[in-house]
Write a protein that holds these residues in place. Structure first.
Motif, PDB file in Angstrom:
ATOM      1  N   ASP A 272       0.747  -1.068   0.149  1.00  0.00           N
ATOM      2  CA  ASP A 272       0.165   0.158  -0.009  1.00  0.00           C
ATOM      3  C   ASP A 272       0.742   1.324  -0.023  1.00  0.00           C
ATOM      4  O   ASP A 272       0.253   2.340  -0.371  1.00  0.00           O
ATOM      5  CB  ASP A 272      -0.841   0.030   1.218  1.00  0.00           C
ATOM      6  CG  ASP A 272      -2.219  -0.922   1.135  1.00  0.00           C
ATOM      7  OD1 ASP A 272      -2.050  -1.737   0.139  1.00  0.00           O
ATOM      8  OD2 ASP A 272      -3.018  -0.913   1.846  1.00  0.00           O
ATOM      9  N   GLN A 273       2.072   1.123   0.438  1.00  0.00           N
ATOM     10  CA  GLN A 273       2.920   2.327   0.617  1.00  0.00           C
ATOM     11  C   GLN A 273       3.214   2.777  -1.029  1.00  0.00           C
ATOM     12  O   GLN A 273       3.508   4.075  -1.154  1.00  0.00           O
ATOM     13  CB  GLN A 273       4.257   2.055   1.346  1.00  0.00           C
ATOM     14  CG  GLN A 273       5.108   3.198   1.695  1.00  0.00           C
ATOM     15  CD  GLN A 273       6.399   2.672   2.445  1.00  0.00           C
ATOM     16  OE1 GLN A 273       7.151   1.734   1.858  1.00  0.00           O
ATOM     17  NE2 GLN A 273       6.653   3.279   3.770  1.00  0.00           N
ATOM     18  N   ALA A 274       3.154   1.816  -1.883  1.00  0.00           N
ATOM     19  CA  ALA A 274       3.523   2.023  -3.300  1.00  0.00           C
ATOM     20  C   ALA A 274       2.313   2.407  -3.914  1.00  0.00           C
ATOM     21  O   ALA A 274       2.288   3.082  -4.776  1.00  0.00           O
ATOM     22  CB  ALA A 274       4.155   0.866  -3.846  1.00  0.00           C
ATOM     23  N   LEU A 275       1.311   1.800  -3.837  1.00  0.00           N
ATOM     24  CA  LEU A 275       0.092   1.442  -4.792  1.00  0.00           C
ATOM     25  C   LEU A 275      -0.761   2.671  -4.485  1.00  0.00           C
ATOM     26  O   LEU A 275      -1.518   3.154  -5.343  1.00  0.00           O
ATOM     27  CB  LEU A 275      -0.769   0.310  -4.824  1.00  0.00           C
ATOM     28  CG  LEU A 275      -0.105  -0.634  -5.551  1.00  0.00           C
ATOM     29  CD1 LEU A 275       1.173  -1.272  -5.337  1.00  0.00           C
ATOM     30  CD2 LEU A 275      -0.944  -1.657  -5.923  1.00  0.00           C
ATOM     31  N   ILE A 276      -0.841   3.378  -3.097  1.00  0.00           N
ATOM     32  CA  ILE A 276      -1.856   4.327  -2.855  1.00  0.00           C
ATOM     33  C   ILE A 276      -1.504   5.636  -3.577  1.00  0.00           C
ATOM     34  O   ILE A 276      -2.241   6.161  -4.407  1.00  0.00           O
ATOM     35  CB  ILE A 276      -1.900   4.692  -1.488  1.00  0.00           C
ATOM     36  CG1 ILE A 276      -2.653   3.412  -0.526  1.00  0.00           C
ATOM     37  CG2 ILE A 276      -2.407   6.032  -0.921  1.00  0.00           C
ATOM     38  CD1 ILE A 276      -2.506   3.725   0.710  1.00  0.00           C
ATOM     39  N   PRO A 277      -0.241   6.086  -3.616  1.00  0.00           N
ATOM     40  CA  PRO A 277       0.159   7.101  -4.367  1.00  0.00           C
ATOM     41  C   PRO A 277      -0.149   7.060  -5.970  1.00  0.00           C
ATOM     42  O   PRO A 277      -0.760   8.004  -6.453  1.00  0.00           O
ATOM     43  CB  PRO A 277       1.722   7.565  -4.115  1.00  0.00           C
ATOM     44  CG  PRO A 277       2.321   6.260  -3.461  1.00  0.00           C
ATOM     45  CD  PRO A 277       1.018   5.564  -2.881  1.00  0.00           C
ATOM     46  N   ILE A 278       0.271   5.943  -6.485  1.00  0.00           N
ATOM     47  CA  ILE A 278       0.068   5.945  -8.032  1.00  0.00           C
ATOM     48  C   ILE A 278      -1.394   5.727  -8.429  1.00  0.00           C
ATOM     49  O   ILE A 278      -1.892   6.375  -9.317  1.00  0.00           O
ATOM     50  CB  ILE A 278       0.852   4.762  -8.524  1.00  0.00           C
ATOM     51  CG1 ILE A 278       1.015   4.955 -10.014  1.00  0.00           C
ATOM     52  CG2 ILE A 278       0.279   3.329  -8.462  1.00  0.00           C
ATOM     53  CD1 ILE A 278       2.281   4.235 -10.687  1.00  0.00           C
ATOM     54  N   LYS A 279      -2.193   5.081  -7.547  1.00  0.00           N
ATOM     55  CA  LYS A 279      -3.490   4.989  -7.793  1.00  0.00           C
ATOM     56  C   LYS A 279      -4.451   6.669  -7.600  1.00  0.00           C
ATOM     57  O   LYS A 279      -5.254   6.768  -8.099  1.00  0.00           O
ATOM     58  CB  LYS A 279      -4.236   3.925  -7.216  1.00  0.00           C
ATOM     59  CG  LYS A 279      -3.598   2.676  -7.690  1.00  0.00           C
ATOM     60  CD  LYS A 279      -4.536   1.488  -7.268  1.00  0.00           C
ATOM     61  CE  LYS A 279      -4.192   0.122  -8.042  1.00  0.00           C
ATOM     62  NZ  LYS A 279      -4.851  -1.037  -7.643  1.00  0.00           N
ATOM     63  N   THR A 280      -3.800   7.201  -6.800  1.00  0.00           N
ATOM     64  CA  THR A 280      -4.235   8.715  -6.687  1.00  0.00           C
ATOM     65  C   THR A 280      -3.869   9.469  -7.426  1.00  0.00           C
ATOM     66  O   THR A 280      -4.498  10.415  -8.139  1.00  0.00           O
ATOM     67  CB  THR A 280      -3.572   9.048  -5.232  1.00  0.00           C
ATOM     68  OG1 THR A 280      -4.175   8.306  -4.147  1.00  0.00           O
ATOM     69  CG2 THR A 280      -4.141  10.587  -4.952  1.00  0.00           C
ATOM     70  N   ILE A 281      -2.584   9.398  -8.103  1.00  0.00           N
ATOM     71  CA  ILE A 281      -2.332  10.160  -9.285  1.00  0.00           C
ATOM     72  C   ILE A 281      -2.758   9.798 -10.529  1.00  0.00           C
ATOM     73  O   ILE A 281      -3.402  10.474 -11.485  1.00  0.00           O
ATOM     74  CB  ILE A 281      -0.743  10.074  -9.315  1.00  0.00           C
ATOM     75  CG1 ILE A 281      -0.106  10.785  -8.046  1.00  0.00           C
ATOM     76  CG2 ILE A 281      -0.068  10.712 -10.573  1.00  0.00           C
ATOM     77  CD1 ILE A 281       1.403  10.626  -8.141  1.00  0.00           C
TER      78      ILE A 281
END
Length: 337
Positions: A272-281
């Protein structure tokens, strides 16, 4: 663009993969998509198009014909396995065709008939019910790529134009992350990322930002010792090898626009540390890239979406982005040879 067509797998035929493939071909000109061929059952593809009311021509062909066919019809490399499943109703009986599609795509790339593999989403639970023995899609690709019993370490990178991010540990419970995270795993992952960025993205000296595991990157050990004892030694080893690795950085300040300008890829310590930012962007346009394989593989950054399969409302943005990125990576790799 690569001179060879891209190999697009069918994914789970009860999911949205077939309709996304049809839509991608239909929108090929406005989206400036590279040539691709689907590895699928032609009858199932035709039934999908008819059910949705899409007058999309489908033509069976070989790899050598795909480029000439592409302007007039969706090229299909036919599977031997029959497939007849309803949208949104996954059936383990379709697993053999799903796996065969992957096998044929990898074989085509290995034989230099196709330039890269682009995979539509699969449902692991459906494959498991049919006796599939591998943990997941990526691990199976590594198995197919292995030689003499040695399988490469596949690294998942989530990519969009604004961010490339890699989770060092992936689909594991959060409570297991600290025990699985090792200095060697971080080093091995970063090496593969740096190599992939050089060879397939044309970045001569990749800059890697390494996230800390704990809040505030451990705050000098007061919020956990992992960043001092595991992450920092990994960064020191990478720097000694000449890799531009920096950190550990607090994850909560790594992903705003100004921070992103300072690196080419970020390594996060867990999913989640990786996927939350990219799925937000880039929720609709993100691409899943597998680094570390001897061939290029990209995939949409979403699942089978059984709940909307067959309704014609699934957006092809991520698949189209995956096709375009695969073509860019293949062209870059070919130019470097």
């Amino acid at each position: 663009m690569p001179s060879l067509p891209l190999a697009l797998t069918q994914g789970d035929p009860a999911g949205i993969g077939l309709e996304l493939s049809l839509r991608a071909w239909h929108e090929r000109q406005e989206r400036a998509l590279p040539v691709f061929a689907c590895l699928a059952n032609p009858d199932q593809l035709a039934r999908t198009a008819d059910r949705l009311g899409w007058p999309i021509p489908i033509r069976e062909c070989g790899w050598e014909e795909a480029a000439s066919v592409f302007s007039e019809a969706l090229p299909v490399i036919p599977l031997a396995q029959a497939v007849d499943v309803a949208p949104g109703k996954p059936d383990p009986a379709s697993a053999a065709a799903t796996i065969a599609s992957i096998d044929l795509a990898v074989a085509a790339v290995q034989d230099r008939q196709a330039g890269a593999v682009v995979t539509n989403p699969i449902a692991k639970s459906v494959l498991y019910a049919a006796g599939f023995k591998h943990p997941g899609h990526t691990e199976y690709l590594a198995h197919l790529a292995g030689k003499a019993g040695i399988e490469p370490l596949p690294v998942m990178m989530l990519w969009c134009e604004e961010l490339a991010v890699v989770p060092v540990t992936i689909h594991v419970p959060l409570q297991r992350v600290p025990s699985l995270l090792t200095t060697q795993l971080i080093v091995d992952t970063a090496r593969i990322v740096a190599t992939g960025l050089r060879r397939q993205f044309g970045i001569a000296s990749p800059r890697l930002a390494i996230a800390g595991l704990n809040p505030h990157a451990g705050e000098n050990g007061t919020m956990g010792r992992e960043d001092e004892e595991i992450v920092k030694p990994a960064i020191a080893l990478l720097q000694a090898e000449g890799i531009d690795a920096r950190g550990p950085y607090p994850a909560d300040t790594m992903f705003h626009a100004r921070a992103r300008a300072g690196y080419d890829a970020a390594l996060a310590m867990y999913h989640d540390q990786a996927l939350i930012p990219i799925k937000t962007i880039a929720f609709d346009e993100g691409v899943n890239v597998t680094l570390g394989l001897p061939f290029i593989r990209t995939s949409p950054d979403h699942g089978t979406a059984f709940d909307i399969a067959g309704k014609g409302i699934a957006r092809p943005d991520s698949l189209c982005a995956a096709l375009k990125l695969a073509a860019r990576m293949a062209a870059r790799q070919d130019a470097a040879r």
